[in-house]
Design a protein around this motif. Structure first.
Motif, short mmCIF file in Angstrom:
data_model
loop_
_atom_site.label_atom_id
_atom_site.label_comp_id
_atom_site.label_asym_id
_atom_site.label_seq_id
_atom_site.Cartn_x
_atom_site.Cartn_y
_atom_site.Cartn_z
N ARG A 260 0.84 -1.20 0.00
CA ARG A 260 0.00 0.00 0.00
C ARG A 260 0.88 1.25 0.00
O ARG A 260 1.87 1.33 0.72
N ALA A 261 0.44 2.21 -0.80
CA ALA A 261 1.16 3.48 -0.84
C ALA A 261 1.04 4.19 0.50
O ALA A 261 0.03 4.07 1.20
N TRP A 262 2.07 4.97 0.84
CA TRP A 262 2.16 5.56 2.18
C TRP A 262 2.78 6.94 2.09
O TRP A 262 3.80 7.15 1.43
N VAL A 331 2.75 2.23 -4.93
CA VAL A 331 3.99 2.46 -4.19
C VAL A 331 5.05 2.98 -5.17
O VAL A 331 5.23 2.42 -6.25
N GLY A 332 5.71 4.05 -4.78
CA GLY A 332 6.73 4.64 -5.64
C GLY A 332 6.22 5.75 -6.54
O GLY A 332 7.02 6.42 -7.22
N ALA A 333 4.91 5.96 -6.54
CA ALA A 333 4.34 7.02 -7.38
C ALA A 333 4.78 8.39 -6.87
O ALA A 333 4.97 8.60 -5.67
N ARG A 334 4.94 9.32 -7.79
CA ARG A 334 5.30 10.69 -7.43
C ARG A 334 4.06 11.58 -7.57
O ARG A 334 3.43 11.60 -8.63
N ARG A 351 7.53 11.40 -3.24
CA ARG A 351 7.54 10.03 -3.77
C ARG A 351 7.00 9.11 -2.69
O ARG A 351 7.59 8.96 -1.62
N LEU A 352 5.84 8.50 -2.95
CA LEU A 352 5.17 7.67 -1.95
C LEU A 352 5.95 6.39 -1.67
O LEU A 352 6.51 5.78 -2.59
N GLY A 353 5.98 6.00 -0.41
CA GLY A 353 6.64 4.76 -0.01
C GLY A 353 5.64 3.65 0.20
O GLY A 353 4.44 3.79 -0.10
N GLU A 354 6.11 2.54 0.73
CA GLU A 354 5.23 1.41 1.06
C GLU A 354 4.88 1.45 2.53
O GLU A 354 5.76 1.60 3.39
N ALA A 355 3.60 1.33 2.82
CA ALA A 355 3.14 1.38 4.20
C ALA A 355 3.76 0.23 5.00
O ALA A 355 3.81 -0.91 4.53
N PRO A 356 4.25 0.54 6.22
CA PRO A 356 4.79 -0.54 7.05
C PRO A 356 3.70 -1.53 7.43
O PRO A 356 2.52 -1.19 7.46
N ALA A 357 4.11 -2.76 7.68
CA ALA A 357 3.16 -3.79 8.08
C ALA A 357 2.50 -3.39 9.39
O ALA A 357 3.16 -2.91 10.30
#
Length: 358
Positions: A260-262, A331-334, A351-357
């Motif tokens: 998931r984007a974060w 994830v990774g989208a700008r 730049r969006l990261g990946e949501a932590p678990a």
């Protein structure tokens, strides 16, 4: 953080209602990155020889509804080993090769999965993946030319629209109940680590064993996955919108988990007085209450106290709007975030990261 704030507000509202009326509410589970192409529009059902379209809906969908039986091994406790536990739920076949959508809580912890088809045949099931946060799981059986249920567009649902629930409550296979869409965009947290957002509320009767079964619109399309009820009330059932369930399922099939984007901020709706002071219409903007250290937001320079007015080209009308914008991204989208800071409008690329678990 943002999700936790929203969940806390929702639970507080439920608790307040329960105290004021002397009623105890209980949430009850009802179980004993590629672009997604738009689903094809199904033609309206034209029942032949009957005035009730529900009959045609059932004939179209019921063959694809399955019963899922699970066996969970016993666990070691201070008092010894608990006996194995059997569980039961429902599912819906979405590909002719035997891919099945169901709820994560139907199959969670199971050592054995058995799937009973509508024709009575029982097949072993393999868990492809599950996502506890969205309560979606994918199970596979070995089959060819199995009956499938067409998927609709849950974003097109309207309050008051007629719906049909099909499942196996209490082991009674292929039980059909009818109702309407009572409300949309409900948020529920049935247990820690599970946040169910944008839920469809329905008064179609949902009982233990219905979990994982389809909620169907009047065109004979699956628009939701039946998930839970409020056990102390009548006519309060909830289903996961099929659009979100399908996105989760595709990631589970492709990678075995959901990325998931974060952004990494906690926001609250902007008070009307503050909105007026900065020249924003009431109900718009989101106040940044916290920026998580090391998050994409922190690296991009978003600060606590900023007022977010746009993200990804979309206006922010409250904290929910920001969440929806972020969840719609990969994830990774700008994206570009526009904030107000000390009266100045600033555009910040992120730049969006990946949501932590969770």
């Amino acid at each position: 953080m943002q999700h936790k704030s929203l969940v806390a507000l929702f639970l507080a509202a439920l608790l307040g209602a329960a105290v004021g009326t002397g009623v105890t509410l209980g949430l009850m589970r009802t179980a004993t990155p590629a672009q997604i192409p738009a689903p094809p529009v199904q033609p309206p059902l034209q029942p032949a020889g009957t005035a009730d379209p529900v009959v045609s809906i059932v004939k179209r969908i019921a063959p694809a509804v399955v019963s899922i039986q699970t066996l969970t091994p016993g666990q070691q406790t201070f008092f010894g080993v608990t006996p194995p536990r059997e569980g039961q739920g429902s599912g819906v076949i979405v590909t002719p090769e035997g891919r099945i959508l169901t709820n994560s809580h139907v199959v969670a912890g199971s050592a054995q999965i058995r799937v009973r088809l509508s024709n009575g045949e029982t097949l072993p099931g393999k868990l492809i993946g599950q996502d506890r946060r969205s309560d979606i799981a994918v199970v596979q059986v070995q089959g060819r030319n199995l009956p499938t249920a067409p998927l609709g567009d849950s974003s097109a649902l309207q309050v008051g629209e007629a719906v049909v629930a099909i499942g196996n409550p209490m082991g009674f296979q292929s039980t059909v109940t009818t109702g309407v869409v009572s409300a949309l965009n409900r948020t529920l947290a049935p247990e820690p680590g599970t946040l169910l957002e944008d839920m469809i509320q329905t008064d179609a009767a949902i009982n233990p064993g219905n979990s994982g079964g389809p909620l169907v619109n009047s065109r004979g399309e699956v628009v939701g996955i039946n998930t839970l009820i409020i056990s102390t009330a009548q006519g309060l059932g909830f289903a996961i919108p099929i659009n979100g369930a399908q996105r989760v399922a595709e990631q589970l099939v492709e990678r075995g988990r959901v990325a998931r984007a974060w952004l990494g901020v906690a926001t609250v709706p902007l008070p009307e007085e503050m909105a007026a002071a900065v020249g924003l219409p009431a109900g718009t903007g989101a106040y940044v209450a916290e920026v998580l250290p090391g998050s994409p937001a922190a690296r991009a320079g978003i600060q606590r106290g900023d007022i977010m007015v746009r993200a990804g080209g979309q206006p922010i009308r409250g904290a929910d709007a920001l969440r929806e914008v972020i969840q719609s991204q990969q994830v990774g989208a700008r994206i570009t975030v526009e904030v107000l800071r000390e009266g100045e409008s600033i555009e910040i690329p992120v730049r969006l990261g990946e949501a932590p678990a969770s």
